[in-house]
Design an enzyme around this catalytic site. Sequence first.
Site, PDB file in Angstrom:
ATOM      1  N   THR A 121      -4.619  -8.921  -2.226  1.00  0.00           N
ATOM      2  CA  THR A 121      -4.189  -7.518  -2.230  1.00  0.00           C
ATOM      3  C   THR A 121      -4.253  -6.927  -3.640  1.00  0.00           C
ATOM      4  O   THR A 121      -3.550  -5.970  -3.950  1.00  0.00           O
ATOM      5  CB  THR A 121      -2.740  -7.401  -1.702  1.00  0.00           C
ATOM      6  OG1 THR A 121      -1.907  -8.283  -2.472  1.00  0.00           O
ATOM      7  CG2 THR A 121      -2.642  -7.746  -0.228  1.00  0.00           C
ATOM      8  N   GLY A 181      -5.185  -4.631  -6.386  1.00  0.00           N
ATOM      9  CA  GLY A 181      -5.775  -3.291  -6.463  1.00  0.00           C
ATOM     10  C   GLY A 181      -5.503  -2.406  -5.258  1.00  0.00           C
ATOM     11  O   GLY A 181      -6.092  -1.331  -5.130  1.00  0.00           O
ATOM     12  N   THR A 182      -4.592  -2.829  -4.371  1.00  0.00           N
ATOM     13  CA  THR A 182      -4.324  -1.998  -3.185  1.00  0.00           C
ATOM     14  C   THR A 182      -3.784  -0.619  -3.573  1.00  0.00           C
ATOM     15  O   THR A 182      -4.170   0.393  -2.984  1.00  0.00           O
ATOM     16  CB  THR A 182      -3.310  -2.679  -2.242  1.00  0.00           C
ATOM     17  OG1 THR A 182      -2.201  -3.124  -3.003  1.00  0.00           O
ATOM     18  CG2 THR A 182      -3.920  -3.846  -1.500  1.00  0.00           C
ATOM     19  N   GLY A 183      -2.882  -0.607  -4.566  1.00  0.00           N
ATOM     20  CA  GLY A 183      -2.263   0.664  -4.958  1.00  0.00           C
ATOM     21  C   GLY A 183      -3.281   1.613  -5.560  1.00  0.00           C
ATOM     22  O   GLY A 183      -3.331   2.810  -5.219  1.00  0.00           O
ATOM     23  N   CYS A 184      -4.124   1.090  -6.455  1.00  0.00           N
ATOM     24  CA  CYS A 184      -5.163   1.931  -7.080  1.00  0.00           C
ATOM     25  C   CYS A 184      -6.102   2.484  -6.011  1.00  0.00           C
ATOM     26  O   CYS A 184      -6.457   3.671  -6.011  1.00  0.00           O
ATOM     27  CB  CYS A 184      -6.004   1.113  -8.069  1.00  0.00           C
ATOM     28  SG  CYS A 184      -5.078   0.404  -9.414  1.00  0.00           S
ATOM     29  N   LYS A 232       4.640   4.051  -1.435  1.00  0.00           N
ATOM     30  CA  LYS A 232       3.810   3.075  -0.706  1.00  0.00           C
ATOM     31  C   LYS A 232       4.677   1.901  -0.247  1.00  0.00           C
ATOM     32  O   LYS A 232       5.563   1.467  -0.968  1.00  0.00           O
ATOM     33  CB  LYS A 232       2.686   2.569  -1.616  1.00  0.00           C
ATOM     34  CG  LYS A 232       1.720   3.679  -2.040  1.00  0.00           C
ATOM     35  CD  LYS A 232       0.753   3.228  -3.119  1.00  0.00           C
ATOM     36  CE  LYS A 232       1.409   2.955  -4.443  1.00  0.00           C
ATOM     37  NZ  LYS A 232       0.469   2.793  -5.573  1.00  0.00           N
TER      38      LYS A 232
HETATM   39  N1  LIG Z   1      -0.524  -6.981   3.214  1.00  0.00           N
HETATM   40  C1  LIG Z   1      -0.790  -5.701   3.498  1.00  0.00           C
HETATM   41  N2  LIG Z   1      -1.236  -5.357   4.728  1.00  0.00           N
HETATM   42  C2  LIG Z   1      -1.506  -4.057   5.020  1.00  0.00           C
HETATM   43  N3  LIG Z   1      -1.341  -3.041   4.156  1.00  0.00           N
HETATM   44  C3  LIG Z   1      -0.881  -3.319   2.919  1.00  0.00           C
HETATM   45  C4  LIG Z   1      -0.581  -4.663   2.520  1.00  0.00           C
HETATM   46  N4  LIG Z   1      -0.162  -4.639   1.222  1.00  0.00           N
HETATM   47  C5  LIG Z   1      -0.213  -3.347   0.836  1.00  0.00           C
HETATM   48  N5  LIG Z   1      -0.626  -2.542   1.857  1.00  0.00           N
HETATM   49  C6  LIG Z   1      -0.848  -1.106   1.797  1.00  0.00           C
HETATM   50  O1  LIG Z   1      -1.628  -0.857   0.623  1.00  0.00           O
HETATM   51  C7  LIG Z   1      -1.232   0.367  -0.001  1.00  0.00           C
HETATM   52  C8  LIG Z   1      -0.777   0.071  -1.430  1.00  0.00           C
HETATM   53  O2  LIG Z   1       0.560  -0.359  -1.379  1.00  0.00           O
HETATM   54  P1  LIG Z   1       1.353  -1.252  -2.394  1.00  0.00           P
HETATM   55  O3  LIG Z   1       0.910  -2.657  -2.247  1.00  0.00           O
HETATM   56  O4  LIG Z   1       2.784  -0.951  -2.154  1.00  0.00           O
HETATM   57  O5  LIG Z   1       0.869  -0.680  -3.794  1.00  0.00           O
HETATM   58  P2  LIG Z   1       0.720  -1.396  -5.216  1.00  0.00           P
HETATM   59  O6  LIG Z   1      -0.585  -2.143  -5.217  1.00  0.00           O
HETATM   60  O7  LIG Z   1       0.741  -0.225  -6.165  1.00  0.00           O
HETATM   61  O8  LIG Z   1       1.885  -2.324  -5.371  1.00  0.00           O
HETATM   62  C9  LIG Z   1      -0.149   0.960   0.923  1.00  0.00           C
HETATM   63  O9  LIG Z   1      -0.747   1.816   1.864  1.00  0.00           O
HETATM   64  C10 LIG Z   1       0.426  -0.277   1.590  1.00  0.00           C
HETATM   65  O10 LIG Z   1       1.091   0.036   2.790  1.00  0.00           O
HETATM   66  C1  LIG Z   2      -6.410  -1.703 -15.224  1.00  0.00           C
HETATM   67  C2  LIG Z   2      -5.419  -1.845 -14.125  1.00  0.00           C
HETATM   68  N1  LIG Z   2      -4.874  -0.758 -13.582  1.00  0.00           N
HETATM   69  C3  LIG Z   2      -3.965  -0.871 -12.587  1.00  0.00           C
HETATM   70  C4  LIG Z   2      -3.596  -2.110 -12.108  1.00  0.00           C
HETATM   71  C5  LIG Z   2      -2.569  -2.253 -11.023  1.00  0.00           C
HETATM   72  O1  LIG Z   2      -3.210  -2.133  -9.836  1.00  0.00           O
HETATM   73  P1  LIG Z   2      -2.508  -2.141  -8.413  1.00  0.00           P
HETATM   74  O2  LIG Z   2      -3.350  -1.373  -7.501  1.00  0.00           O
HETATM   75  O3  LIG Z   2      -1.085  -1.730  -8.547  1.00  0.00           O
HETATM   76  O4  LIG Z   2      -2.671  -3.643  -8.031  1.00  0.00           O
HETATM   77  P2  LIG Z   2      -1.975  -4.958  -8.516  1.00  0.00           P
HETATM   78  O5  LIG Z   2      -2.095  -5.166  -9.974  1.00  0.00           O
HETATM   79  O6  LIG Z   2      -0.544  -4.780  -8.067  1.00  0.00           O
HETATM   80  O7  LIG Z   2      -2.728  -5.988  -7.780  1.00  0.00           O
HETATM   81  C6  LIG Z   2      -4.216  -3.229 -12.673  1.00  0.00           C
HETATM   82  N2  LIG Z   2      -3.904  -4.462 -12.244  1.00  0.00           N
HETATM   83  N3  LIG Z   2      -5.112  -3.078 -13.695  1.00  0.00           N
END
Ligand SMILES: Nc1ncnc2c1ncn2[C@@H]1O[C@H](COP(=O)(O)OP(=O)(O)O)[C@@H](O)[C@H]1O
Ligand SMILES: Cc1ncc(COP(=O)(O)OP(=O)(O)O)c(N)n1
Length: 267
Positions: free
Chosen positions: A207, A209-212, A175
């Site tokens: 942002t 929880g975007t990854g989840c 991602k």
């Molecule tokens: N500011 C943003 N604008 C648009 N898309 C985003 C943004 N931040 C994350 N994404 C998208 O959200 C998804 C989760 O990505 P990421 O943030 O790398 O994951 P995580 O939450 O696990 O760190 C990906 O598809 C990424 O491209």
């Molecule tokens: C209970 C729990 N699981 C996973 C996460 C991490 O979520 P993620 O989508 O990677 O978002 P951020 O924590 O990076 O905002 C979490 N926080 N809690």
Amino acid sequence: MSVRRALTIAGSDSGGGAGIQADLKTFQELGVFGMSAVTAVTAQNTLGVHGVYPMTAKAVEQQIDVVLSDIGVDAVKTGMLFSADIIEAAARKLKEHQCENVIVDPVMIAKGGASLLQEEATEALKQVLLPIALVVTPNIPEAEVLTGMSIQSEADKKEAAIAIASLGVKNVLIKGGHDKGAKTVDLLYDGSAFHTFTGTRIDTKDTHGTGCTFSAAMTAAIAKGASVRTAAETAKQFIQAAIEDGLHIGQGHGPTNHWAYRQRGGC
Ligand SMILES: Nc1ncnc2c1ncn2[C@@H]1O[C@H](COP(=O)(O)OP(=O)(O)O)[C@@H](O)[C@H]1O
Ligand SMILES: Cc1ncc(COP(=O)(O)OP(=O)(O)O)c(N)n1
């Protein structure tokens, strides 16, 4: 069409933006029946993780056993697994129940810096979970931990994806949320070719929880029969809408809007 079912094996986020809560909301929005096996309870809000209370491996195993032996499943997502014991228990049960569509989101560290996976559990993730997974969806820092490489460019991302695939997982989706550019580029390696999914970067602090949410949307699409590539396209549209139409609640990093994609006519 028969009811499609997805199971998330993950931690609870009391703030509702990530973890089990994000997964179940996303499954529901995409028309998939959601089930859960809770691995840990976190006391969490938009300001960060204030407490982590892991379940025993036995409790996780039992939750998986009872839902899979009764209701069955079309796709399984893993999120926060916390310890090597829980990873081993989950992998054992997924093998025993012959789950083929396993999507692993290798959650390690929350945005605020709290550890959601014990350091020594990374080896278990690599050795017992990735070999049985259809897809793994690391963000860039997680891909760096899985490979031991520093990822600074698109070429590095490709090299990391190949290295992660060599651990036995069929598809690797790195991602791109942690990239620096005006676009977010998510990279899929399917064992022979690369595919990219590009979005416009939204300038927002909300942002959490975007990854989840992204990985849960892939899981729901796969549960409905989509290919991994189509599922990644759906997930990209789902998360783009969820970030663009953010809810702006809480004082820290707010959650995304899980109903935005449906409101725009997707499902
Ligand atoms: N500011 C943003 N604008 C648009 N898309 C985003 C943004 N931040 C994350 N994404 C998208 O959200 C998804 C989760 O990505 P990421 O943030 O790398 O994951 P995580 O939450 O696990 O760190 C990906 O598809 C990424 O491209
Ligand atoms: C209970 C729990 N699981 C996973 C996460 C991490 O979520 P993620 O989508 O990677 O978002 P951020 O924590 O990076 O905002 C979490 N926080 N809690």
